[in-house]
Each structure stands twice: as structure tokens, then as C-alpha cells.
Design a protein around this motif. Structure first.
Motif, PDB file in Angstrom:
ATOM      1  N   GLU A  86      -1.966   3.024   3.661  1.00 52.05           N
ATOM      2  CA  GLU A  86      -3.179   2.360   3.227  1.00 52.05           C
ATOM      3  C   GLU A  86      -3.398   1.156   4.130  1.00 52.05           C
ATOM      4  O   GLU A  86      -2.507   0.329   4.308  1.00 52.05           O
ATOM      5  CB  GLU A  86      -3.090   1.886   1.778  1.00 52.05           C
ATOM      6  N   SER A  89      -0.636   3.699  -2.580  1.00 50.52           N
ATOM      7  CA  SER A  89      -1.859   4.414  -2.200  1.00 50.52           C
ATOM      8  C   SER A  89      -1.537   5.507  -1.191  1.00 50.52           C
ATOM      9  O   SER A  89      -2.046   6.621  -1.273  1.00 50.52           O
ATOM     10  CB  SER A  89      -2.869   3.451  -1.575  1.00 50.52           C
ATOM     11  N   GLY A  90      -0.685   5.156  -0.231  1.00 47.42           N
ATOM     12  CA  GLY A  90      -0.336   6.125   0.806  1.00 47.42           C
ATOM     13  C   GLY A  90       0.433   7.297   0.245  1.00 47.42           C
ATOM     14  O   GLY A  90       0.347   8.408   0.749  1.00 47.42           O
ATOM     15  N   THR A  91       1.227   7.055  -0.805  1.00 44.00           N
ATOM     16  CA  THR A  91       2.044   8.109  -1.391  1.00 44.00           C
ATOM     17  C   THR A  91       1.238   8.986  -2.349  1.00 44.00           C
ATOM     18  O   THR A  91       1.518  10.169  -2.504  1.00 44.00           O
ATOM     19  CB  THR A  91       3.224   7.463  -2.154  1.00 44.00           C
ATOM     20  N   GLY A 104       0.792  -1.231   0.000  1.00 42.90           N
ATOM     21  CA  GLY A 104       0.000   0.000   0.000  1.00 42.90           C
ATOM     22  C   GLY A 104       0.821   1.276   0.000  1.00 42.90           C
ATOM     23  O   GLY A 104       0.259   2.359   0.114  1.00 42.90           O
ATOM     24  N   THR A 105       2.150   1.168  -0.142  1.00 43.92           N
ATOM     25  CA  THR A 105       2.969   2.386  -0.204  1.00 43.92           C
ATOM     26  C   THR A 105       2.465   3.320  -1.313  1.00 43.92           C
ATOM     27  O   THR A 105       2.431   4.539  -1.149  1.00 43.92           O
ATOM     28  CB  THR A 105       4.450   2.018  -0.466  1.00 43.92           C
ATOM     29  N   ASN A 118      -4.911  11.108  -2.449  1.00 41.96           N
ATOM     30  CA  ASN A 118      -5.506  10.806  -1.152  1.00 41.96           C
ATOM     31  C   ASN A 118      -5.501  11.975  -0.177  1.00 41.96           C
ATOM     32  O   ASN A 118      -6.093  11.888   0.893  1.00 41.96           O
ATOM     33  CB  ASN A 118      -4.854   9.562  -0.556  1.00 41.96           C
ATOM     34  N   VAL A 119      -4.837  13.069  -0.563  1.00 42.99           N
ATOM     35  CA  VAL A 119      -4.934  14.279   0.244  1.00 42.99           C
ATOM     36  C   VAL A 119      -6.300  14.948  -0.001  1.00 42.99           C
ATOM     37  O   VAL A 119      -6.864  15.570   0.880  1.00 42.99           O
ATOM     38  CB  VAL A 119      -3.776  15.246  -0.099  1.00 42.99           C
ATOM     39  N   ASP A 124       8.523   5.806  -7.665  1.00 41.17           N
ATOM     40  CA  ASP A 124       9.783   6.086  -6.975  1.00 41.17           C
ATOM     41  C   ASP A 124       9.853   5.411  -5.612  1.00 41.17           C
ATOM     42  O   ASP A 124      10.913   4.989  -5.175  1.00 41.17           O
ATOM     43  CB  ASP A 124       9.917   7.600  -6.747  1.00 41.17           C
ATOM     44  N   ARG A 125       8.719   5.333  -4.924  1.00 37.10           N
ATOM     45  CA  ARG A 125       8.718   4.808  -3.566  1.00 37.10           C
ATOM     46  C   ARG A 125       8.468   3.313  -3.504  1.00 37.10           C
ATOM     47  O   ARG A 125       8.674   2.689  -2.468  1.00 37.10           O
ATOM     48  CB  ARG A 125       7.637   5.526  -2.740  1.00 37.10           C
ATOM     49  N   CYS A 126       7.982   2.730  -4.589  1.00 34.25           N
ATOM     50  CA  CYS A 126       7.599   1.318  -4.551  1.00 34.25           C
ATOM     51  C   CYS A 126       8.779   0.455  -4.105  1.00 34.25           C
ATOM     52  O   CYS A 126       9.839   0.486  -4.706  1.00 34.25           O
ATOM     53  CB  CYS A 126       7.131   0.848  -5.926  1.00 34.25           C
ATOM     54  N   ALA A 177       3.412   5.238   4.448  1.00 35.67           N
ATOM     55  CA  ALA A 177       4.009   5.868   3.268  1.00 35.67           C
ATOM     56  C   ALA A 177       4.810   7.100   3.655  1.00 35.67           C
ATOM     57  O   ALA A 177       5.864   7.362   3.097  1.00 35.67           O
ATOM     58  CB  ALA A 177       2.935   6.237   2.260  1.00 35.67           C
TER      59      ALA A 177
END
Lengths: 381, 653
Positions: free
Chosen positions: B477, A33-35, A30-31, A39-40, A76-78, B457
Motif C-alpha cells: 500500500e 492493505s497489501g495483504t 500498510g502491510t 485488493n486482488v 497474522d502479518r501485522c 506485503a
């Protein structure tokens, strides 16, 4: 009717064959989705699309699929190297082929198909934006060719950026010739799933540029930069590609660009995703702006690798977004809070998105500018 | 007499035979000059396989054996032994690697078979020219060096010393104890780390068979298995340990404070210090870098209060030489520099801390006396523990750090026990694989800890609503729910990745080891010999080989010790016969070879003006052979003629 979700394993197979070959690498952390900047402002679960696509569950092809602005923050974060942007464009391609393309994109794709640009512009008038500026046509005798971005050719605001760009390149003594007969680079088309259309555009552009003996090409858009440097080589287009800000940074370092006029004001630089995360150019625009006399330069809290997208990539430029969900609106508010009177960037899409945000918020006194427009202010003449 | 070559092609189950047509390889071999016998078999390394080789040697009067199978590292010793048992000198054996070099890396069966034939033809070409060599034995020095005084090194040293073997232990810091000494409680039993470690520290330091050097580092290693010559630098401590009574008055009186490395920078220590209260040895040392006397030229307050007059301002580094038979490397691990993990906010937000910092916060001897407090001195109402920060992530470290799931659970328990805080764990998987570990996880589920399956994240201080104002917000998430959460908390603990020591590459070079792709020291075999290295006589203990929890590190240390013990109690060791040899008549005495030999194995005969090679030190690497401008050095078992014959054979296909 069954209440069970039934996996359709031909879906992941098709995705993997068609350009999404990293689909299986996702381990559901979920990195992404969080990134994701969405979602902001609203809910958007990238991982959900990937999970469903992995097992072929309905929902992977839903409306959310068209939200992705291909900003590359998640890639980039995956932690597993999933090429999420490639997955998104591949799924869009598969869905697009079955006819469920969003309406606004259908018009854009149609224009690219018939006019070679997304702006419903007359191909015969592709150089009208120059007005009367005397720019030589590229004939192989110049150091580099200048590839006009469709936005500069047909969008009035970006045409102004284009004229400032050519003036500044001239002042910096860059030996350029303008290309003719080119079409859209195809970045947004490909990211929106128009794979065969993209292939056609690329073939035309490779034919034109190789035909003229282009070795080096200067581009005003990070989207052209990314596409030419990362996607065209496999299609026969192997040129030394530079974005305008890279050319200018080199000239500044070599002492070949005289900026003598004071430019009053406090600017904040917005990193375009395709110049930053996609192609790794962070220092060049800052070096150029840093050399502008009198200009005070600020940074967003999230800058460089961590910068937030303007919201215009991957076809989003042509799709409607409620004002409060626009990334550029949030960026603009932050710019004001930090005391900037100018948002400066280096991408035609960012210019459009910020100009729209400015209008929506009624921020008349805020200036939206391209790096080259700031430089033009500092150059005599 | 013409050589008589036997060729044996191994199927290795389907490892080779699945890709290479092994019968065709044997068939091709039968057509080559000097090959008097060729056959293929399912597993050449098995008992029947070896028996085939032995019988064929006798029946067909074979005097050169080629086995086409796996790598020499895997089975050269096996087949050399089989040859010897059939009365053949073991150096008349040659291995052709058609597994790693062929079947494992190719898919095209036709082409792979042709390549295997080429490889075997080259081996046969060399085999024709092989010469018998004699191995020699040397005595093993009955003494071991243990490098690093963490729990793995301590366990290894104690096992060796208890077996009657002399041990030299070298520790870089002021005290032994290592990382375990910094920990508060240990999972899953929650026994106090210091309570179980300090008795072992004292035991090793007082053991009659152990010589302990702290504030010391190994500078140089030469020699070979059984006979290593080790140079140790003992740093000047400016305190005479024979005079000092460890009364501790200097620690009180020293006016200079500096950052405490043991407390992870959360507090200070004095310029004259012991690493922690239970340090072993307990005698303080002076830190020259921060001591006011060394920086400004005056102070010496400590000396004024020192009753036994133990300070020695003219102390200098001392170099000690030791000869040991075995070396155990137990240099431990480091932790990922959390400030390089930008999105999780370490360094930007004071209340984002690392796991090891939390260990110190929670410890009764730590900077807060064991109270879990934010930087402003208040207790957190909500704490997030972020798993896999820098681990399992190709952007940082690809591997799992193995200890974080469990210590994160332990932190959650301690937080629930000591504070009223809500505790959040953000995890990807819970890896609770050890004895009693899953049970501990289950216990925590009963303690009201919040678990979110999803990796955090980022951490931000930018509020999205009033509730988030002035707090740290963790975004992740919740993958089981399919919702993106924002959780406002007061403290964030990062389970940052376990990493190799920053000087691991240099240490690897010093001891003749190599590094795995993850940067930890490479073991000889990942399953069967995780405690040995490619260099005979050099062993690995603990987390320097890869992330380990305490039980694993202790077991690893004990295993390394028992392997070293086997070497030492055998008393002698065979050394390589395939060494370099000087042809005296051709040597011009230029000494070029002396400078380039990595093992210092080359001497010089003054009267004769020729180079000489010590066969016990020579590893047969061939560097001198290739360098000699007069071609006066022969690399035995890899002679020019043998290598050229292989190359010719390759192109003769």
C-alpha cells in the motif's frame, strides 16, 4: 462549510473502550492493505479505516467497513500486533448501534434475535435435519456433546454434510450425544457488530452446556471452534473443544477409523480461515484426507497460513458480492487449473461459498465436498 | 553491644516519592528496635545525600546503614564508599530496593507504601546481623583477548596494541575482516569497503603486540577480572603457515569446488582456499569437510604442485592456553534467514536476493565481476528494494536493524549508476540519523529513485495482467496515497534483519554474559556503559551488542579498548569480599560443592579432608552454601541467620 477534516477524538476513545484496544499500535506501514485478499479483485484499504479511526476522521465508518471477511490474514502479518479483526467488529458495533447496518445483515440479525439462528429457521425444527438418523441426545453419559451448526440445521446442502459427519463419527466409534436447546454460536453475529446479541447467545449456550455437564464438545464449524475456544472461556464456557477433523485425525492415527473403499478423484484442500489462521489447525484435515485410499490430494499455491479466504466470514455470507469479486470464484478457477475435480474443505461457510461460485461459473462437473463427505465415501456401510 | 541502625529513605525525585509515602516509611522505621535514626531525602545518591549519611554516622554513632532507594547494581558502590569515608566498614551497609521492586511496579499508593515498609524492615533485620568484611586486591595480567576479527575487534585490538598492551586475537574464519570485508561500497561516502579495511587488517596482523589466531575459537574461560584463563582451539589447517609462501598455485589446481560462504553461496570456492583474495592471513587452508582427500582417501593434487612442500596431512587441532586480564567480545552479527520470510519469496524466486548477496553481486571480485545481473545473466530493467524485511516486526525481530535504510539508499544509487533500471524503495520510515546520512537520502531523491511509503506485503510471480507476466510483482500500500500498488519488477532485494549470531547464547554462557531480550549481548548500562558487561573485565565491541553501522562499530570497539586499557594500566583490582567460607569442623569432605561450583573456586585439602575455597575465584553466588549437606559453608554477607532474619521480619509486619 469547512474544507478541513476535523478529528473527533471521542471516536478512537470509544473504539478502544469497546474492544479495539490495539488501535493505537498501528504505525501506518500498510502491510494489512497489501495483504488483504480484496485488493486482488477490488480496492479496499484496511489501513485507511485504521488511520481514520485513530484520529476520528470521517470515512472510517464507510461502506468498505462491511467488506472485511475477518479472514485474519492481515492480523497474522501485522508487525505491530494490531488486532484488526477486533477493530473491525468494534467499529461495526458502534456503527450498527447508530442504526446504519446494511439491509441484508439487518434481516440476519433479526432472525438470530427471534429464532436463535441466522437462517430464519424454526427453532422447534432445529433437529429436523437429522431425518431419521438415530442419534442419542447428550445426557452426560457420553464422552462428548455434538454442537449443531445453524448452517447444518437449516441449510439443505450443509445438512447433507451434517448427516455424513454423524455417520463418519459413528463409524469411527466416537461416543457422542446431540445437544438440544442450543442457539447459534454467535461468531458471525459478533464479527458483524452484534455484540449484545452475541452476549445473549453465549449466555444461552453456556447455560445449556454447563447445565448438561458438558466437558468435551465436538463442532462441525471452525467458527464455532474459534468462538468456543477463544471467546467463550471468558464468559463461563470452558470446555475441551474439538473440530470434527481433529477428532477424525486422532481416530485415524489410533487406527480406529477403517477407510477401505477406494475414492477415485483428485481433490484440492481449501483451508478455512477460522480452522487455519484463527485456530491453527492445518495438519488434521490433511492427515485425514491423506489416509483416504485412492484419493489424490493437491494444494493451492497459497495454502495453510497463506491461504486465501472463501469470502464468507464476518457476515459476508449474507451479503452480495459481484461474481468476479468473489474469492471463492478465484479459488475455484485455480482448482481447475491445477487439475482438481473436487474442492474439499471443512467449514459450512466455505461449502456455501464454493457451491455458489460453482453455480455462478456453471462448473457442473466440479465437486464441492466436506472432509467428512470424502471420508464417508471411503467407509464401508 | 547492640547495633545502632540508621535508615535513609530516598525519594528519587518522584520515581519513589510519587508512589510511596517516603516520610511514612521513615516514620515507621523509627519505631523499630535498634533504629537510632531515620530520615528521608530527595536524592540520597547526590553529594548532599551522601553527606547526610556520613554526618549521621558520626553524630548518632551509627554502625549499620540502610539506604532504601534503587537497586544495589545502581548505587550499592556509592553508599559503601560513603560509609567507608565515615570510617564504617563498607559491608555494614545494606540496600533496600523500593524503586524497581516497589514504586515502579505499583500504582496503589497505600499498598505500595506498606510494601516499602516491609522491604525496609527486612533490610534492617539483615543489617543488625551484618559483619565487617575485608576486600583484597589482585594483580591484573597486562594482556587482552579480542574475540572476533571484524572491524570492531580490529579497531579494539589496534588501540590496545598501540598502547603497548599485548593482544591475543581469535577469529573463527580463515581470515579477519568480518562482514565489512564482504561489503562493496560504504554509505554515505561510497568509499570502497576493502580499500579502507584491508590496511587495518594488515596492520593488526603485523603488529608486534598482536598474536593472531585464525581458524580458532575460544573453548573455555575460567578465572576472574584481571586473571582470566582462556583455552583456545586452533583448528587443523593442513598447511604449515611457516613454510607456505602464499603463492596460490594450490587454489588453482585443487579440483574440488564447494559453496563459497564469503560469496553467500552465489558461487564456489576450492576445498583449499582463502576466504577472499585480500584475506589476512593470506596462507590458504584446507577445508576438511569438502576436501576430496579427506572424503575419499585420495587426491592430494595440491601437494604435487606445492613447491615449498607446505601441506601437512597429519595436522591436528591445537589447544592453546592464554592468561589475560581483560576480554573483548567482538563476535559480530548474522542476517535473518531470508528463506524463513516466506511472503517475500526468497528461495522460491531466484531473483529475490538479500542485501548481502547484492553486495557481492556489485563487487568487482564477486561472482559477476561487479555486474548487476539476474540469475539468467541479463540486466534487470526494474528493481525493488524492500526495507524492514524481518525488522520492526513482532513476527520476526522487533527492533530496527539500523543499517538497512542507508544501505538500501546506497543500493539504489549503485543500481542507478551501473544499470538503466528503474529502482523502487518500499519503506515504512526513512531512518537516516548519522552524519551525512540525511544529505545522502536527499541526493538519492535527486537521482530519480522511486520511493513508496508502505511496506511490501508480498512478492508473487502470479500475474494479474499481461504486463506482470514472467516478472516478480511487489504488492504494497502506498500509504501516503492510500492506494494499493502492484509493481512488476525483475529483481527484488530484501533488506533482511540484522540478527544475533546463532551461537550467541552459548558464547554468552562461555564468557559469563547475558542476553538482552533481542538476543544480542547485554551491556552493563544501555546508555552509560554500552561497552561493558555484568562480568567485570569482559567488554563488548561492535554489533554483537546490537545492530551497528561501521562508524558506530568502530567507536564502540575503541571505547571497549579504552575501558580495558584503564583496567590494565591500573594494574590491580579489588575482588569481592562477600565470598563463601568453609567451617572446617563441620565439613565432612564429601566434595559435593566441588562439582557444583560454577567458577571452579573450590579445592580440597587432602590431609585435613576438608573443602577449601579460593576467595579470588569465588563470586559469592551461594550455590555451594545451599548444596552443602552438612551446612558447613557460610555465604558471607548472606549468612543463614541474615537471610532468616529477613524472612522473619517480612512476616513480623
Amino acid at each position: 462549510m469547512s474544507t478541513y477534516a476535523v478529528p473527533m477524538l471521542e471516536v478512537p476513545d470509544l473504539i478502544k473502550e469497546s474492544g479495539g484496544d490495539t488501535l493505537d499500535l498501528c504505525y501506518q506501514c500498510g502491510t494489512c492493505s497489501g495483504t488483504c485478499p480484496w485488493n486482488v479483485v477490488r480496492d479496499f484499504r484496511v489501513r485507511n479505516i485504521i488511520t481514520r479511526a485513530q484520529v476520528g476522521l470521517e470515512g472510517y465508518e464507510g461502506e468498505d467497513l462491511w467488506l472485511c471477511a475477518t479472514c485474519n490474514a492481515c492480523v497474522d502479518r501485522c508487525p505491530r500486533g494490531v488486532e484488526i479483526v477486533d477493530l473491525v467488529r468494534t467499529i461495526r458495533m458502534i456503527i450498527g448501534e447508530s442504526g446504519s447496518l446494511p439491509k441484508t445483515l439487518r434481516a440476519v440479525m433479526g432472525s438470530v434475535q427471534s429464532n436463535g439462528n441466522p437462517w430464519s429457521g424454526d427453532p422447534a425444527a432445529r433437529t429436523a435435519w437429522l431425518k431419521d438418523a438415530p442419534v442419542p441426545r447428550f445426557d452426560g453419559s457420553q464422552d462428548a456433546a455434538y454442537f449443531t451448526c445453524c448452517s447444518q440445521a437449516y441449510d439443505a446442502r450443509n445438512a447433507r454434510v451434517g448427516r455424513a459427519t454423524l455417520a463418519v463419527l459413528k463409524a469411527a466409534g466416537v461416543d457422542l450425544g446431540l445437544l438440544e436447546g442450543e442457539k447459534c454460536c454467535g461468531d458471525a453475529v459478533r464479527k458483524a457488530g452484534g455484540e449484545s446479541l452475541f452476549q445473549g447467545l453465549a449466555a444461552t449456550n453456556v447455560g445449556v452446556m454447563n447445565g448438561l455437564g458438558v466437558k468435551k464438545v465436538v463442532v462441525p464449524s471452525p467458527h464455532c471452534l474459534s468462538t468456543f475456544s477463544k471467546e467463550y472461556p471468558a464468559l463461563g464456557g470452558r470446555w475441551d473443544v474439538q473440530h470434527v477433523v481433529q477428532v477424525l485425525a486422532d481416530r485415524v492415527k489410533a487406527g480406529k477409523l477403517a477407510m477401505t473403499k477406494q475414492v477415485a478423484g483428485t481433490a484440492i484442500y481449501h483451508d478455512p480461515c477460522y480452522l487455519g489462521r484463527h485456530t491453527g489447525v492445518y495438519d488434521a484435515p490433511r492427515e485425514v484426507l491423506g489416509a483416504v485410499p485412492g484419493l489424490k490430494l493437491l494444494e493451492f499455491a497459497r495454502n495453510r497460513e497463506d491461504a486465501v479466504c472463501c469470502g464468507g466470514g464476518g457476515g459476508r455470507l449474507w451479503m452480495e458480492t459481484p461474481v468476479e469479486e468473489r474469492f471463492a470464484v478465484g479459488r475455484l478457477r485455480e482448482a481447475v487449473a491445477r487439475g482438481a475435480d473436487t474442492v474439499v474443505t471443512a467449514c459450512p461457510y466455505c461449502i456455501s461459498m464454493f457451491e455458489d461460485a460453482k453455480t455462478a461459473l456453471g462448473m457442473d462437473s466440479m465437486r464441492i465436498a466436506d472432509v467428512t463427505e470424502i471420508v464417508a465415501d471411503a467407509v464401508e456401510g | 553491644m547492640e547495633p545502632r541502625v540508621g535508615v535513609f529513605v530516598c525519594h528519587c525525585g518522584t520515581n519513589i516519592a510519587g508512589v510511596v509515602d517516603v516520610a511514612r516509611v521513615a516514620e515507621a522505621a523509627r519505631t523499630w528496635a535498634n533504629v537510632v535514626h531515620a530520615e528521608d531525602y530527595k536524592f540520597m545518591c547526590s553529594d548532599p545525600g551522601q553527606a547526610m549519611v556520613k554526618q549521621a554516622i558520626l553524630r548518632h554513632k551509627i554502625d549499620r546503614v540502610v539506604v532504601a532507594a534503587c537497586s544495589p547494581r545502581m548505587h550499592e558502590a556509592t553508599f559503601r564508599k560513603a560509609c567507608a569515608e565515615a570510617g564504617l566498614n563498607p559491608y555494614l551497609f545494606e540496600m533496600a530496593n523500593i524503586r524497581e521492586h516497589c514504586s515502579w511496579v505499583h500504582e496503589d499508593k497505600q499498598a505500595a507504601t506498606l510494601k516499602a515498609i516491609d522491604i525496609v524492615r527486612m533490610a534492617v533485620a539483615k543489617a543488625r546481623l551484618l559483619e565487617p568484611l575485608e576486600t583484597r586486591s589482585v594483580k591484573v595480567e597486562p594482556k587482552a583477548l579480542v574475540v572476533g576479527g571484524g572491524v570492531a575487534g580490529i579497531q579494539a585490538a589496534l588501540n590496545l596494541a598501540n598502547a603497548g598492551i599485548k593482544v591475543v586475537m581469535v577469529e573463527r574464519q580463515q581470515s579477519i575482516g568480518g562482514r565489512m570485508a564482504q561489503l562493496d561500497k560504504t554509505f554515505p561516502t561510497l568509499d570502497c569497503s576493502a580499500c579502507i579495511l584491508t590496511p587495518k587488517m594488515v596492520q593488526v596482523a603485523q603488529h608486534p603486540n598482536v598474536t593472531l589466531y585464525t581458524c580458532a575459537e575460544v573453548e573455555e574461560v575460567s578465572g576472574y577480572v584481571g586473571n582470566f584463563d582462556v583455552t583456545i582451539r586452533r583448528k587443523a589447517t593442513y598447511v604449515d603457515p611457516d613454510v607456505c609462501t602464499a603463492c596460490g598455485i594450490c587454489l588453482e589446481k585443487c579440483p574440488k569446488k564447494t559453496t563459497s560462504e564469503f560469496e553467500e553461496g552465489l558461487t564456489t570456492r576450492k576445498a583449499v582456499y582463502r576466504l577472499f583474495p585480500q584475506a589476512v592471513p593470506g596462507k590458504p587452508v584446507v577445508d576438511r569437510e569438502s576436501c576430496t582427500y579427506f572424503v575419499n582417501g585420495k587426491c592430494k593434487v595440491c601437494e604435487r604442485f606445492c613447491e615449498p612442500k607446505a601441506f601437512r596431512w597429519d595436522d591436528t587441532d591445537k589447544v592453546v592456553h592464554e592468561r589475560v586480564g581483560a576480554i573483548l567480545v567482538a563476535t559480530g552479527y548474522d542476517l535473518y534467514d531470508a528463506s524463513a520470510l516466506g511472503q517475500w519469496g526468497y528461495g522460491r524466486f531466484p531473483d529475490v536476493i538479500t542485501g548481502i548477496e547484492f553486495e557481492r553481486l556489485n563487487n568487482a571480485t564477486g561472482p559477476t565481476g561487479g555486474r548487476i545481473l539476474k540469475k539468467d545473466g541479463t540486466e534487470p530493467k526494474s528493481v525493488a528494494i524492500l526495507h524492514c524485511v524481518g525488522s520492526r516486526d513482532r513476527n520476526y525481530k522487533e527492533y530496527c536493524s539500523r543499517v538497512c535504510c542507508m544501505y538500501s539508499l546506497k543500493f539504489a544509487h549503485l543500481l542507478r549508476e551501473k544499470t538503466a533500471a528503474t529502482v523502487w524503495n518500499f519503506y515504512i520510515d526513512m531512518r537516516c540519523f548519522g552524519k551525512g546520512y540525511e544529505e545522502f537520502y536527499n541526493r538519492l531523491l535527486h537521482e530519480g529513485v522511486k520511493f513508496v511509503r508502505g511496506k511490501a506485503a508480498y512478492v508473487t510471480d502470479q500475474p494479474a495482467n499481461d504486463d506482470e507476466k514472467g516478472r516478480l510483482v511487489v504488492s504494497a500500500e502506498a500509504t501516503t496515497l492510500g492506494e494499493v500498488l502492484r509493481v512488476p519488477v525483475d529483481m527484488v532485494i530484501l533488506a533482511s534483519a540484522v540478527t544475533p549470531q546463532p551461537d550467541a547464547p552459548a558464547v554468552a554462557r562461555r564468557f559469563g554474559m547475558s542476553l538482552s531480550p533481542d538476543g544480542f549481548f547485554m551491556e552493563k548500562h544501555p546508555k552509560l556503559e554500552p561497552f561493558s558487561t555484568a562480568t567485570d573485565g569482559v567488554y563488548l565491541a561492535g554489533a554483537c551488542q546490537g545492530p551497528k553501522d561501521i562508524p558506530d562499530a568502530v567507536a564502540h570497539g575503541a571505547a571497549a579498548a579504552s575501558t580495558a586499557m584503564a583496567l590494565i594500566s591500573r594494574g590491580e583490582v579489588e575482588v569481592e569480599a562477600a565470598t563463601a567460607q568453609v567451617t572446617e569442623g563441620a565439613c565432612s569432605g564429601c566434595k559435593v560443592c566441588q562439582d557444583i561450583c560454577p567458577y571452579a573456586a573450590i579445592g580440597f585439602d587432602g590431609p585435613k579432608k576438608v573443602a577449601t575455597i579460593n576467595p579470588s575465584l569465588c563470586k559469592g553466588c551461594g550455590t555451594c552454601v545451599a548444596t552443602c549437606p552438612s551446612s558447613a559453608i557460610v555465604g558471607r554477607h548472606f549468612t543463614d541467620q541474615q537471610v532468616l532474619a529477613q524472612i522473619s521480619a517480612l512476616f513480623a509486619g
